[in-house]
Design a protein around this motif. Structure first.
Motif, mmCIF file in Angstrom:
data_model
loop_
_atom_site.group_PDB
_atom_site.id
_atom_site.type_symbol
_atom_site.label_atom_id
_atom_site.label_comp_id
_atom_site.label_asym_id
_atom_site.label_seq_id
_atom_site.Cartn_x
_atom_site.Cartn_y
_atom_site.Cartn_z
ATOM 1 N N GLU A 142 12.893 21.954 -4.637
ATOM 2 C CA GLU A 142 11.456 21.933 -4.168
ATOM 3 C C GLU A 142 10.893 20.702 -5.327
ATOM 4 O O GLU A 142 9.991 20.420 -5.467
ATOM 5 C CB GLU A 142 10.810 23.278 -4.448
ATOM 6 N N LEU A 143 11.777 20.641 -6.486
ATOM 7 C CA LEU A 143 11.238 19.722 -7.745
ATOM 8 C C LEU A 143 11.724 18.132 -7.133
ATOM 9 O O LEU A 143 11.041 17.227 -7.576
ATOM 10 C CB LEU A 143 12.132 20.035 -8.831
ATOM 11 N N ALA A 144 12.707 17.920 -6.156
ATOM 12 C CA ALA A 144 13.147 16.657 -5.845
ATOM 13 C C ALA A 144 12.195 15.705 -5.627
ATOM 14 O O ALA A 144 11.305 16.012 -4.597
ATOM 15 C CB ALA A 144 14.148 16.682 -4.587
ATOM 16 N N ARG A 145 11.883 14.597 -6.283
ATOM 17 C CA ARG A 145 11.052 13.400 -6.265
ATOM 18 C C ARG A 145 11.411 12.338 -5.874
ATOM 19 O O ARG A 145 10.797 11.328 -5.336
ATOM 20 C CB ARG A 145 10.684 13.254 -7.666
ATOM 21 N N THR A 146 12.933 11.931 -5.890
ATOM 22 C CA THR A 146 13.477 10.695 -4.975
ATOM 23 C C THR A 146 12.763 10.245 -3.660
ATOM 24 O O THR A 146 12.278 9.218 -3.560
ATOM 25 C CB THR A 146 14.848 10.417 -5.111
ATOM 26 N N PRO A 147 12.718 11.205 -2.736
ATOM 27 C CA PRO A 147 12.174 10.822 -1.393
ATOM 28 C C PRO A 147 10.710 10.333 -1.493
ATOM 29 O O PRO A 147 10.428 9.588 -0.689
ATOM 30 C CB PRO A 147 12.688 11.959 -0.500
#
Length: 223
Positions: free
Chosen positions: A80-85
């Motif tokens: 839920e932290l993923a920022r790249t997309p």
């Protein structure tokens, strides 16, 4: 305050915050960030900053699968932290679908991303330092940047252009940050390793500060 001066028994999440306070403050009060938040720079500066973030998060998140089962770094890998997309969606909005064409990192950004990649390969504790520095900052001070960007450049609230700062998978950021600090307190590291992680956290803030300085130089020249 040096981490070594903190009372024995201090939670690690407190130790790392207190010990890196000076570096954190120096980075977040940089002239570039002050000018950006103060409305003295245009959307082109915001775009350039967002481009630099993409290189850092590509390094940070490109290692997440390999570290998912690591006893030190693994507990911090949260999808839920993923920022790249979200960064890529923002850049497509800001620059068009060909936003990757000709995109190169600033020298400070390249050095920052290389250090993240190095830690991911050889030192999970160092990776945790960079993980902490970035994501807790995004969930906290990053929201100030989002608010400023929406007001200054007309982005839809939590829409394209500022999606990097919107954590749709984290409905309660305050609770998430509490849980994250509990993970820090329970990190699988002895006191010496914790000191090394603190030192790397300071270094992470210094990397951020170097990126801000180069951005500031770039936009002072273009003024």
């Amino acid at each position: 305050m040096d981490a070594r001066t903190v009372t024995v028994g201090t939670p690690f999440s407190t130790l790392i915050r207190v010990a890196s306070h000076e570096q954190h403050t120096r980075a977040e009060t940089s002239p570039f960030m002050g000018d950006l938040l103060g409305g003295r720079l245009g959307v082109d500066a915001y775009t350039r900053y967002t481009q630099q973030l993409w290189f850092v998060y590509r390094a940070l998140e490109g290692a997440s699968d390999a570290l998912a089962d690591d006893p030190v770094a693994g507990p911090f890998i949260r999808r839920e932290l993923a920022r790249t997309p979200e960064l890529e969606r923002d850049l497509a909005h800001l620059c068009g679908t060909e936003w990757r064409t000709g995109l190169e990192p600033l020298p400070a950004t390249a050095a920052y991303a290389a250090r993240v990649e190095e830690c991911a390969r050889v030192w999970p504790g160092g990776y945790v330092a960079h993980h902490y520095t970035r994501y807790l900052g995004d969930l906290s001070g990053g929201q100030i940047i989002r608010d400023r960007a929406e007001k200054a450049w007309g982005f839809a609230r939590k829409g394209d252009g500022v999606r990097f700062y919107v954590f749709e998978g984290i409905p309660n950021p305050a609770a998430f940050k509490r849980d994250y600090r509990e993970l820090l307190d329970a990190v699988a590291a002895d006191d010496l390793e914790k000191q090394r992680i603190v030192d790397e956290c300071k270094r992470a803030f210094d990397f951020n500060g170097a990126v801000f300085r180069e951005l500031g130089d770039e936009f002072s020249r273009s003024a």
